[in-house]
Each structure stands twice: as structure tokens, then as C-alpha cells.
Design a protein around this motif. Structure first.
Motif, mmCIF file in Angstrom:
data_model
loop_
_atom_site.group_PDB
_atom_site.id
_atom_site.type_symbol
_atom_site.label_atom_id
_atom_site.label_comp_id
_atom_site.label_asym_id
_atom_site.label_seq_id
_atom_site.Cartn_x
_atom_site.Cartn_y
_atom_site.Cartn_z
ATOM 1 N N VAL A 252 -22.918 -58.297 11.896
ATOM 2 C CA VAL A 252 -22.515 -57.732 10.601
ATOM 3 C C VAL A 252 -23.735 -57.457 9.719
ATOM 4 N N HIS A 253 -23.765 -56.240 9.192
ATOM 5 C CA HIS A 253 -24.819 -55.811 8.271
ATOM 6 C C HIS A 253 -24.176 -55.370 6.959
ATOM 7 N N LYS B 166 -30.976 -50.320 -1.293
ATOM 8 C CA LYS B 166 -32.048 -50.550 -0.322
ATOM 9 C C LYS B 166 -32.129 -52.010 0.120
ATOM 10 N N VAL B 167 -31.346 -52.869 -0.517
ATOM 11 C CA VAL B 167 -31.366 -54.300 -0.174
ATOM 12 C C VAL B 167 -30.493 -54.544 1.052
ATOM 13 N N HIS B 168 -31.096 -55.082 2.099
ATOM 14 C CA HIS B 168 -30.383 -55.388 3.343
ATOM 15 C C HIS B 168 -29.876 -56.828 3.247
ATOM 16 N N ALA B 169 -28.693 -57.001 2.641
ATOM 17 C CA ALA B 169 -28.208 -58.334 2.263
ATOM 18 C C ALA B 169 -27.785 -59.174 3.462
ATOM 19 N N LEU B 170 -27.171 -58.551 4.460
ATOM 20 C CA LEU B 170 -26.802 -59.236 5.704
ATOM 21 C C LEU B 170 -27.418 -58.463 6.859
ATOM 22 N N GLN B 171 -28.147 -59.187 7.706
ATOM 23 C CA GLN B 171 -28.935 -58.530 8.744
ATOM 24 C C GLN B 171 -28.534 -59.011 10.134
ATOM 25 N N SER C 247 -22.944 -65.861 -0.225
ATOM 26 C CA SER C 247 -21.712 -65.427 -0.891
ATOM 27 C C SER C 247 -21.262 -64.070 -0.378
ATOM 28 N N THR C 248 -22.208 -63.197 -0.084
ATOM 29 C CA THR C 248 -21.859 -61.881 0.461
ATOM 30 C C THR C 248 -21.121 -62.031 1.783
#
Length: 243
Positions: A9-10, A15-20, A43-44
Motif C-alpha cells: 500500500v502506497h 509530493k509527500v510519500h506517506a506510505l511506502q 495514523s494514515t
């Protein structure tokens, strides 16, 4: 048998890659505690599990229902209860009405049945005498216990907790954690974002450290607190120093 499956999951915020590329499988009845610095994606990730956030890539399946589209969103949200940092109670309603509203609208229960369930849950979380109060008349700890009872009133299979004690005074934290410990002992599936290390030691089957949108370490509490991972050791040294 996994009740939650998260695969590659991404999530991007601009531009912020919160989940990589998050991969996580949670078994039925398991308690998973997620820790990590602010902005690490904890939290995301939690909000993606009931599609409060729409992920950009990957797959999430909750109790056999895919969240890759909005098609199953209402089915999943009926099975997943969520408790936030802020209590999100309706200030104009009494505690009892806060607990019965979704039961009657979403679960379509008769008012009398919904009230019986609500009163039983208020007993369970230790505030049966607050049914006729409004949220403003309650302490922070009491309001959070009402929020937990409200989520439980929907008979969820899964409970998500997003730093449920972070907005509370120190004296009120224990009363909320005691309710959560009781839930964990009953076998409800829980994902908890929290830095309450005592709760993690007592209740978690697994602990996860997230940093910069990735899972850095995943282990049992016993092994987690003995970790040789440099990032885990550094984070734990800061968190445990604050306790």
C-alpha cells in the motif's frame, strides 16, 4: 486466518510519500500496536483500513471485502469501529443518544433495543451513571470511554484506536487503557496506534515500528523491547525515557 490483509500500500499527499509499500497481515483476535515518530504514517495507515483515506496503490482486504474501490465501504465500516484522539461526540446529544444514534440509523435497531445495548456498554466501560449527561459534563477520560462504547455498540469485528490517550491528562489515561485491556482479553481484533508501552507489553501480540512511511520492525513485545535494530533502539530509548 487473516481478517486484515494489507499488500504493497502506497499513499501520497502531494509530493509527500506517506506510505511506502506497506505489507501487513492481522489475524482474527490479534492485537497489533503501532508506534513511531510523528509523520511516520501510523495514523494514515489506520485511516486507510476503513477508507477514511483512499490509498493510491496496493490492496487492502478487510474480512474478505476489498477496499480497492468504494463498493464495499459501507459493509467494512459496519464491521470496523474507530476511536480517535479527539472524542468526536455530538455535543448537543446526551451520552445515551450518542450511543443509540448509529444503532438505530445504520443497524436499524429499535430504540428500546439500542438503549439496552447502550446502557450495558456504559456499565462495561465503568460509567453507567453518565447516560443522561452531555459530553461537556464529562472528563476527558469519561468522554473517551463513551467514544469506545459508541464504537462497540455497532458490534464491530475490528477496533482501530488512533492514539486514544494522547489528548488526556495523565490521571485519565489509566481508565481508558483499562477498558482497552479488557477488550483485548475478550479476543476482539485491535490495531492500536499508541506510545503507551505498558499497554503494548500487556496486550499486544505484535508491535510494529513505522518510520518515514515504512515498517522498520515487526515483532512480539518481548523481542521488540530487546531489539538490536538501531532505529528501534533509538526510538524506544526516547519513548521509555519519557515514561
Amino acid at each position: 486466518m487473516a481478517i486484515i490483509e494489507i499488500s504493497n500500500v502506497h499513499k501520497f499527499f502531494g509530493k509527500v510519500h506517506a506510505l511506502q509499500g506497506i505489507d501487513l497481515s492481522v489475524k482474527k483476535g490479534e492485537v497489533v500496536v503501532i508506534i513511531g515518530p510523528s509523520g511516520s504514517g501510523k495514523s494514515t495507515l489506520l485511516r486507510c483500513v476503513n477508507r477514511l483515506e483512499v490509498y493510491d496503490k496496493g490492496h487492502i482486504v478487510v474480512d474478505g471485502n476489498s477496499l480497492d474501490s468504494a463498493r464495499n465501504i459501507n459493509i467494512v465500516r459496519q464491521e470496523v469501529g474507530m476511536v480517535f484522539q479527539s472524542f468526536n461526540l455530538f455535543s448537543h446529544l446526551t451520552v445515551l443518544d450518542n450511543l443509540t444514534l448509529a444503532q438505530t440509523v445504520v443497524r436499524r435497531r429499535k430504540k428500546k433495543e439500542a438503549q439496552k445495548i447502550a446502557i450495558d456498554l456504559l456499565e462495561k466501560v465503568g460509567i453507567p451513571d453518565k447516560a443522561d449527561c452531555h459530553p461537556i459534563q464529562l472528563s476527558g477520560g469519561q468522554q473517551q470511554r463513551v467514544a469506545i462504547a459508541r464504537a462497540l455498540a455497532m458490534n464491530p469485528k475490528i477496533m482501530l484506536f488512533d492514539e486514544p490517550t494522547s489528548a488526556l491528562d495523565p490521571e485519565m489515561i489509566k481508565e481508558v487503557l483499562d477498558v482497552m485491556l479488557a477488550l483485548a482479553s475478550e479476543g476482539i481484533t485491535m490495531i492500536v496506534v499508541s506510545h503507551e508501552m505498558g499497554f503494548a507489553r500487556a496486550a499486544a501480540n505484535r508491535m510494529i515500528l513505522m518510520d518515514e512511511g515504512k515498517i522498520v520492525e515487526e515483532n512480539t513485545p518481548e523481542e521488540f523491547f530487546k531489539s538490536t535494530n538501531k532505529r528501534t533502539k533509538l526510538f524506544l530509548s526516547k519513548v521509555l525515557h519519557m515514561v
